[in-house]
Every structure is written in C-alpha cells, then in structure tokens.
Design a protein around this motif. Sequence first.
Motif, PDB file in Angstrom:
ATOM      1  N   ARG A 114      20.493  87.498  60.270  1.00 11.07           N
ATOM      2  CA  ARG A 114      21.813  86.878  60.148  1.00 11.07           C
ATOM      3  C   ARG A 114      22.511  87.271  58.854  1.00 11.07           C
ATOM      4  N   PHE A 115      21.716  87.508  57.817  1.00 11.46           N
ATOM      5  CA  PHE A 115      22.316  87.862  56.526  1.00 11.46           C
ATOM      6  C   PHE A 115      22.911  89.269  56.541  1.00 11.46           C
ATOM      7  N   GLN A 116      22.645  90.027  57.596  1.00 10.89           N
ATOM      8  CA  GLN A 116      23.142  91.403  57.698  1.00 10.89           C
ATOM      9  C   GLN A 116      24.512  91.482  58.378  1.00 10.89           C
ATOM     10  N   LEU A 117      24.903  90.402  59.043  1.00 14.59           N
ATOM     11  CA  LEU A 117      26.055  90.510  59.941  1.00 14.59           C
ATOM     12  C   LEU A 117      27.384  90.752  59.227  1.00 14.59           C
ATOM     13  N   ALA A 118      27.539  90.197  58.057  1.00 14.30           N
ATOM     14  CA  ALA A 118      28.803  90.405  57.331  1.00 14.30           C
ATOM     15  C   ALA A 118      28.981  91.891  57.030  1.00 14.30           C
ATOM     16  N   GLU A 119      27.880  92.525  56.610  1.00 10.57           N
ATOM     17  CA  GLU A 119      27.940  93.958  56.293  1.00 10.57           C
ATOM     18  C   GLU A 119      28.190  94.779  57.563  1.00 10.57           C
ATOM     19  N   MET A 178      30.579  76.910  49.997  1.00  9.77           N
ATOM     20  CA  MET A 178      29.281  77.270  49.455  1.00  9.77           C
ATOM     21  C   MET A 178      28.735  76.146  48.580  1.00  9.77           C
ATOM     22  N   GLY A 179      27.531  75.643  48.920  1.00  9.05           N
ATOM     23  CA  GLY A 179      26.974  74.552  48.131  1.00  9.05           C
ATOM     24  C   GLY A 179      26.219  75.067  46.929  1.00  9.05           C
ATOM     25  N   GLN A 180      25.672  74.158  46.159  1.00 12.42           N
ATOM     26  CA  GLN A 180      24.932  74.532  44.956  1.00 12.42           C
ATOM     27  C   GLN A 180      23.429  74.573  45.207  1.00 12.42           C
ATOM     28  N   GLU A 181      22.976  73.835  46.213  1.00 14.66           N
ATOM     29  CA  GLU A 181      21.544  73.707  46.466  1.00 14.66           C
ATOM     30  C   GLU A 181      21.042  74.890  47.294  1.00 14.66           C
ATOM     31  N   THR A 182      19.943  75.476  46.865  1.00 14.97           N
ATOM     32  CA  THR A 182      19.372  76.572  47.651  1.00 14.97           C
ATOM     33  C   THR A 182      18.588  76.003  48.845  1.00 14.97           C
ATOM     34  N   VAL A 183      18.227  76.901  49.750  1.00 14.22           N
ATOM     35  CA  VAL A 183      17.402  76.490  50.882  1.00 14.22           C
ATOM     36  C   VAL A 183      16.077  75.936  50.372  1.00 14.22           C
ATOM     37  N   ALA A 184      15.473  76.628  49.406  1.00 16.54           N
ATOM     38  CA  ALA A 184      14.186  76.173  48.862  1.00 16.54           C
ATOM     39  C   ALA A 184      14.302  74.782  48.267  1.00 16.54           C
ATOM     40  N   MET A 204      18.472  78.988  58.355  1.00 19.49           N
ATOM     41  CA  MET A 204      18.589  79.939  57.230  1.00 19.49           C
ATOM     42  C   MET A 204      19.511  79.416  56.134  1.00 19.49           C
ATOM     43  N   THR A 205      20.059  78.220  56.315  1.00 18.43           N
ATOM     44  CA  THR A 205      20.975  77.680  55.302  1.00 18.43           C
ATOM     45  C   THR A 205      20.578  76.236  54.972  1.00 18.43           C
ATOM     46  N   PRO A 206      21.031  75.738  53.815  1.00 17.98           N
ATOM     47  CA  PRO A 206      20.679  74.351  53.449  1.00 17.98           C
ATOM     48  C   PRO A 206      21.117  73.337  54.509  1.00 17.98           C
ATOM     49  N   LYS A 207      22.333  73.488  54.984  1.00 16.55           N
ATOM     50  CA  LYS A 207      22.836  72.512  55.955  1.00 16.55           C
ATOM     51  C   LYS A 207      22.050  72.596  57.267  1.00 16.55           C
ATOM     52  N   GLU A 208      21.756  73.806  57.678  1.00 13.98           N
ATOM     53  CA  GLU A 208      20.964  73.965  58.909  1.00 13.98           C
ATOM     54  C   GLU A 208      19.596  73.315  58.764  1.00 13.98           C
ATOM     55  N   TYR A 209      19.000  73.490  57.579  1.00 14.89           N
ATOM     56  CA  TYR A 209      17.672  72.906  57.376  1.00 14.89           C
ATOM     57  C   TYR A 209      17.729  71.383  57.457  1.00 14.89           C
ATOM     58  N   LYS A 210      18.771  70.825  56.874  1.00 16.49           N
ATOM     59  CA  LYS A 210      18.922  69.358  56.934  1.00 16.49           C
ATOM     60  C   LYS A 210      19.088  68.899  58.378  1.00 16.49           C
ATOM     61  N   ASN A 211      19.857  69.651  59.156  1.00 13.96           N
ATOM     62  CA  ASN A 211      20.054  69.295  60.569  1.00 13.96           C
ATOM     63  C   ASN A 211      18.737  69.388  61.348  1.00 13.96           C
ATOM     64  N   VAL A 212      17.982  70.432  61.063  1.00 14.82           N
ATOM     65  CA  VAL A 212      16.695  70.608  61.744  1.00 14.82           C
ATOM     66  C   VAL A 212      15.766  69.438  61.422  1.00 14.82           C
ATOM     67  N   PHE A 238      15.461  81.747  51.038  1.00 14.29           N
ATOM     68  CA  PHE A 238      15.120  80.620  50.174  1.00 14.29           C
ATOM     69  C   PHE A 238      16.049  80.438  48.971  1.00 14.29           C
ATOM     70  N   GLN A 239      16.557  81.532  48.420  1.00 11.40           N
ATOM     71  CA  GLN A 239      17.438  81.392  47.248  1.00 11.40           C
ATOM     72  C   GLN A 239      18.915  81.333  47.627  1.00 11.40           C
ATOM     73  N   SER A 240      19.177  81.333  48.919  1.00  7.57           N
ATOM     74  CA  SER A 240      20.565  81.326  49.374  1.00  7.57           C
ATOM     75  C   SER A 240      21.149  79.913  49.322  1.00  7.57           C
ATOM     76  N   THR A 241      22.399  79.837  48.930  1.00  5.75           N
ATOM     77  CA  THR A 241      23.122  78.561  48.971  1.00  5.75           C
ATOM     78  C   THR A 241      24.219  78.606  50.033  1.00  5.75           C
ATOM     79  N   GLU A 242      24.303  79.729  50.698  1.00  5.93           N
ATOM     80  CA  GLU A 242      25.437  80.029  51.568  1.00  5.93           C
ATOM     81  C   GLU A 242      25.284  79.379  52.944  1.00  5.93           C
ATOM     82  N   GLU A 243      26.370  78.879  53.488  1.00  5.18           N
ATOM     83  CA  GLU A 243      26.403  78.470  54.904  1.00  5.18           C
ATOM     84  C   GLU A 243      26.956  79.647  55.699  1.00  5.18           C
ATOM     85  N   LEU A 244      26.267  80.058  56.720  1.00  2.00           N
ATOM     86  CA  LEU A 244      26.667  81.227  57.502  1.00  2.00           C
ATOM     87  C   LEU A 244      27.500  80.747  58.694  1.00  2.00           C
TER      88      LEU A 244
END
Lengths: 299, 301
Positions: free
Chosen positions: A191-196, A1-7, A138-146, A166-172
């Motif tokens: 995607r954020f629902q899948l863990a539940e 889990m990184g520190q930077e949010t998607v936003a 939906m994640t910071p790393k994905e956004y960077k890849n995009v 936007f406030q998520s720092t999580e990689e899914l």
Amino acid sequence: MGQETVAETIKAITRKHLEENNSLLLGQCISAVGWVNGTVPDCQGIIELPMTDIAGAGIAVGAAMMGIRPIFVVRFQDFMTLNGSPFINYAAKSKELHGRSTPVFIRALASEGIGPVHSGVLHSMFMHFPGFLVCSPMTPKEYKNVWQVFMEKDDPVFVSEHRLSFQSTEELLDVMHEHADITLYAISASRFQLAEVANELGKEGITCNIVHIVWLKPFDILDRYLEPLTRSKRGLIIDASFEICGAARSIAYELEQASGYPVKALGLQDNTKCLCPPFQNKFPDAKKICESVRKILST
Amino acid sequence: MRNQNYNVPSGISSQFSVNLSLEIFKKMCLVRYFELGLIDAIKEKQVNYQAYLSTGQEAIAAALATEIRDYLVFTQHRAHDVYLTFGGNPKMLRDEFLGLPTGTSQGKAGSNCLQFHQNGLVMFGHHGFIGENVPQAVGAALATKKKTVCFFGDGAAEEDYVFSAMGFAATHKLPVYFVCIDNDLSILTPTKVRRSWKITDIAKAFGMPAIDIADDPWTILHQTQELNNNLPALINCYVCRAHWHVGVGVDDPPEWDRYQLVKNELISLGHEHSISDIEKQVRQSMETLWDKKLLLKPLKQ
C-alpha cells in the motif's frame, strides 16, 4: 497526518488492555531486543514464552479459552507455520463446534529483505481456514479500528502486521478519479507504494484509482471497492504475500465475479524469499506494479 | 513394571469410607453401562458416528471426580469417562452421538471433542491433535490461577508440545494436575516400541512430583490427596483399554478389568448387596436412556 506512529499505537493499546483488563501478552523474546520494535510496553501481563512454538501458541489458546482476550505475538510470520496449529485446530473451530468462542489477538509481524525465514507474509494461509478474522492494518487509525473489532467480536483475529508500517504516522486514503484507466487495490506493505505508482503512471497519461484493503476476511464487497471498478472497468489486486492461492487472487476473483469486469492479481512469485538480490522475491514495489498495470492496459 | 497392582498399597481400600467407595463404584457403573448401551446402538446402526470408548479405564476419572470435581477439566479424545463421572449429562452425550441439537455440541463435535459447561463443571475437550489439551490446560491455569486437571494418554506424552507445556507449568508453578492415562498403546503400537523413557521421569526432571501407579481407584485417590496441594504434579496410571482405539471392536482380552477387580474388592469388604443394588439401578437408567423405542423418537427430530 497524526503524530502517533503505528508502533506507538500498538504499544498504547496493549498497555491499556493489560493494565485495565488484566489480560496477558504472550510471545518469545519480547523484552530482550527492543520490545518487538517498540510495540510492547514494559508493564504487567507480559509472559515471556520459552522457545516452544507450538506449546506457546497452545498456552495462549488456553488463556483465550478462559475469556481474557490475550495478545499473542509472533515476531516473524514465518514462524506461524509452527505456531499456527493451536489457533487453526482449536481457537478457530471452537465457536462453530461448541458455541464457545476463543478470542485471541494474533500479532504476526512481517518484514522485507531479511532472508528466507524472516521475510514471510502468511495472512493468505489463515484466510483459508474457517473461524478467523484476518486483517492487515498499516496505519494508526486502522490499527485502532482493528482492535475495536476484536474487542467487540469474539473471534480469533489474525493481524498481519508489517515492520515497514511501524514508524508511519500516515493515514492512507483512497484516491478516486472520474475517468480512471484502472483501479488498484493494495494489501499490506504494498500500500505504501501506490502513491509512487500513481505518480509514475500519471506521467505516462495513465490514471489510477487507489483503494486500500485492511480486512481480508471476511471480505465484504463494499461499494468503496465496486464503484471505482465499474467506472475504470479494470482492476488489479496487489499483495505482499504469495500470489498462488493467495489473498490477491482470492479477492480478484471476488471482485471480478461481483462486477463482471476483469480483475488481475499481483503478489509474490512462486519462489522462496531468499536473502540477497536478485533472489529476494520482494513484495510488489512501484516498479513491478507499474509494469503490471502497463501489461494489463496493453491487452 | 506395569501390572494391576503397581504401587498399590496393601489394604488401601479400607482407608476410605464405605460411602466414598460406593460412590466411586457407582460412577464406574455409569460409564460402563452408558457405553454398553452405546455399543448396542452402534451395532444396530442407530448411532453412525465414531466412538472412543472409555470402558476399562473408568476407575481413574471415577476416583478423581470424588476429589477434584471443582477443578477446570481438560480432556483428550477418550473422555466419556471424565464426562460422565464429573457430572456431564448422559442424555446430552447420547444426543451428541445421535447428531441432535440437544447434544453437548449440538451434534457437531462428537465423541472425541466433548465439552460440558453446566452444573458447575467446566470441561473442555480437545480437537483431535493428540495432547493439544495439555498446553491449553496450562494456559488456562496461567490465566486464571485456578486448579486444573488435564487428562492425556501415553501417546500424547510423546508430543513435543506436551513436554514444553509441562515445563512451562513447572517454571511458573501453575496449579495443573497432569493425569496420564497409560494404556500402553498408541492405536495398537505398544509403548516399548515407541520410546525408552517414562513420562514420570520427564516430569521429575522438570521438578514436579510424579508417580507411576496402577488404576486402582483408592490408590489414585490417595495419591491425589497427597499431590493436590503440591501442583504441578503428574500421575501416570497404568490402565487397560477394553476396545479398539476407535470403535466397538475388541482384540485380545485386556490384561486386567479394573471394574471387576473393584467389584471383587468391595465384595471382600462386605458390600455385595450395595454394589448389586447400585449396578441394577445404573443399568436400568442406562437401558432407559438407550431404549430402542425411545431412540426412534429423537432420531425423527
């Protein structure tokens, strides 16, 4: 889990692009209220468009034709029905027609639960037209890849963002099981629902593979998609956009054809997303997804 | 109102050099004789794609090409005139009509989506949404700060996004020269049926200079020299379309034929022999371009 949010990730990418590449970011009401949920920096190259949806998008296309790789921001995807035409009719066609590309990064923000004109998720519409790359990071790393893909290629990219990320720092991450009952593939905020979902169904003895989908078009049938399906022998694609003629059904068809196993789709109902419950027609949440899985496994 | 001498100053042609006047005429010839060859090829079914003919409106682009050739160029569907006068390759346009890979867009785009990016010319066409090239031209000027000319018609002038883009250009003082080719027709519906206002009044309301003029090339040149350091600006040029909106058919004779009027003017200035030579030379080169036997060869490719 990184520190930077998607936003924060979007903001940092944008600042670097505008300052180092002298590019432009164009959109309406960028600076007035929160700089588009904290995703836009206060720096050079910000163009506040007047409330001219079609012309504004056309101006962005004109800038893209000059090769400066502009970013176009539409704060609510619903407005893409107005803003879409310059991208669809010109930017997406120019490479094939003339061999001259029109790279533009279209940031289309989705929301949930704020009524019929601000809760739309329209990426399926843009998958329909030749010439776009369509994705939903939906994640910071994905956004960077995009962003990296946008800069390496020369196509217009439709980026289906979602405020819930936007406030998520999580990689899914994908979750694979040797003997899963079903493979769940999710797009956008679902995607954020899948863990539940996996947790709830696990209590009932149902084991789910979880696969995350970022790139909707082109949709390459990756081993990551097929391999779990060939073991679970059942699949479900879950998306936050309309199900009819939508991304979920399209991808379900692709995977079913490629694997030979049945793959269902779950998206929004064929109803307007209204303001208040129970008429909101919300994106598939954990409860809905669980119901859908139980139904599939009972047949 | 609209007529062949609207806002044309008396004796304006004599203010320009003979060479320049003959250059303009040569460019007009190029468009007219290119299209005569094209019309024949369409009638004889060697060309099977739709054509948006510029015949009748040649003078505007011919005049502008002598003055603002270095601008970024954005055109509308009826753009053979701009293409040919600003330096587009006639053979590549012919090949586009023949659907050949040597066409301007490898035969994929056709008459109404013309582009050309060679010999220092940067010319973008539109993709069929009337007036879509106007916001694009404004966006290009925003991104590059380069002088930009945008051609559109009296029908496009009614598109909401055209107004908005003009307003944006005015707000940001972008160097865009808006050139409205006003043939008074949207397909066949006259302007007076469609609206009660003038695009020049809209432009003036945005704070940019704007003028209605007939398509006299010397007047256009004169106005352009006045305006091109005061952009954004708009000229609305009254012009007569000789053929149908699309296709080679004709209806009633046009109100005026600027080609013949320019010829008459040049003859009155004593250049009869020169224009005869120019016409002969251009006609021969266009007849060669559209030669029936030669056409068979590329068609077999």
